[in-house]
Design an enzyme around this catalytic site. Structure first.
Site, PDB file in Angstrom:
ATOM      1  N   LYS A  35      34.468 -11.415  44.686  1.00  0.00           N
ATOM      2  CA  LYS A  35      33.346 -10.546  44.328  1.00  0.00           C
ATOM      3  C   LYS A  35      33.130 -10.701  42.827  1.00  0.00           C
ATOM      4  O   LYS A  35      33.878 -10.155  42.016  1.00  0.00           O
ATOM      5  CB  LYS A  35      33.662  -9.091  44.685  1.00  0.00           C
ATOM      6  CG  LYS A  35      32.517  -8.125  44.429  1.00  0.00           C
ATOM      7  CD  LYS A  35      31.409  -8.282  45.460  1.00  0.00           C
ATOM      8  CE  LYS A  35      30.318  -7.219  45.253  1.00  0.00           C
ATOM      9  NZ  LYS A  35      29.260  -7.307  46.284  1.00  0.00           N
ATOM     10  N   GLU A 108      30.920 -13.274  47.626  1.00  0.00           N
ATOM     11  CA  GLU A 108      29.930 -12.269  48.013  1.00  0.00           C
ATOM     12  C   GLU A 108      29.116 -11.811  46.818  1.00  0.00           C
ATOM     13  O   GLU A 108      29.652 -11.306  45.834  1.00  0.00           O
ATOM     14  CB  GLU A 108      30.600 -11.047  48.660  1.00  0.00           C
ATOM     15  CG  GLU A 108      29.569 -10.054  49.172  1.00  0.00           C
ATOM     16  CD  GLU A 108      30.155  -8.691  49.505  1.00  0.00           C
ATOM     17  OE1 GLU A 108      29.370  -7.726  49.575  1.00  0.00           O
ATOM     18  OE2 GLU A 108      31.368  -8.582  49.676  1.00  0.00           O
ATOM     19  N   GLY A 109      27.809 -11.992  46.899  1.00  0.00           N
ATOM     20  CA  GLY A 109      26.924 -11.602  45.812  1.00  0.00           C
ATOM     21  C   GLY A 109      26.696 -10.106  45.740  1.00  0.00           C
ATOM     22  O   GLY A 109      27.294  -9.319  46.476  1.00  0.00           O
TER      23      GLY A 109
END
Length: 235
Positions: A35, A108-109
């Protein structure tokens, strides 16, 4: 596919739960979830990467690069907090380091593909280009999703990025007409296959149940066993 970027057409549409489902489906692999920027959480509170690890299991390594307290775009949240933003090269370096000893790295954006990470307008797409990584698109089920998905995949193609497919992040147990039609229409709008859908509320399942059911939500390309988009199901 050593590195897979997970982006969305917007925020709060199920990216974290889809990321967890993919990680759970690859339960026989060494998986890391990265992340780059967690926003809207206080220090010490479990973030999205930790949630993926909780749901998917002990084979997942969770890494968070930066945390900003306000629930804003990463660039804005970093500026308002007086903290250094996360740069695309930092995301790429972290992912490539994880890829050295993991079979799959899920990046994960935050929000949509073109949300700004810094004052220069850098985005998750810039990081994906540095990594030469494909971008999985997570989309909502109902009205408005076709346009947003088409815009996202068009932006990917314009940047020379590959989209392996689309996953619906939260499919209602009783989908309305639009959601049912979108099962057929999303691949056309996206120009990429529909690779599954995660049922609404899946994140509230006990982790053991989540891990057992996750493969049924996803196509084989994502480690699952769903063979064709033959209608919404809860798994």
């Amino acid at each position: 596919m050593t590195i897979l970027v997970v982006s969305g057409t917007g925020t709060e549409i199920g990216k974290t739960i889809v990321t967890a489902a993919v990680a759970a489906a690859f339960r026989d692999r060494r998986v890391a979830v990265l992340k780059p920027a967690q926003t809207g959480l206080a220090p010490g509170a479990p973030g999205d990467a930790a949630e993926v690890a909780r749901l998917a299991g002990g084979h997942v390594t969770a890494v968070e690069l930066a945390r900003f307290p306000e629930p804003l775009a990463p660039g804005t949240a970093a500026r308002r907090a007086g903290l250094a933003p996360v740069r695309p090269y930092e995301i790429a370096e972290a992912a490539q380091k994880l890829a050295a000893d993991h079979d799959l790295v899920l990046v994960e954006g935050a929000g949509g593909l073109l949300v700004r990470f810094d004052g220069e307008g850098s985005t998750l797409a810039d990081a994906a280009r540095l990594m030469a990584a494909p971008v999985l698109v997570v989309a909502p089920a109902g009205l408005g999703t076709l346009n947003a998905t088409a815009l996202t995949t068009e932006a990917l193609r314009a940047r020379g990025l590959t989209c392996p497919g689309v996953v619906v992040g939260s499919m209602p147990a009783e989908p309305d007409l639009a959601a049912r039609c979108n099962i057929d229409d999303l691949p056309v709008s996206a120009g990429a296959p529909l690779l599954g859908w995660v049922p609404a509320g899946a994140g509230a399942l006990p982790p053991a149940d989540f891990r057992t059911r996750a493969p049924s939500w996803l196509a084989p390309e994502l480690g699952g066993n769903r063979r064709a988009p033959n209608g919404p199901a809860s798994g």
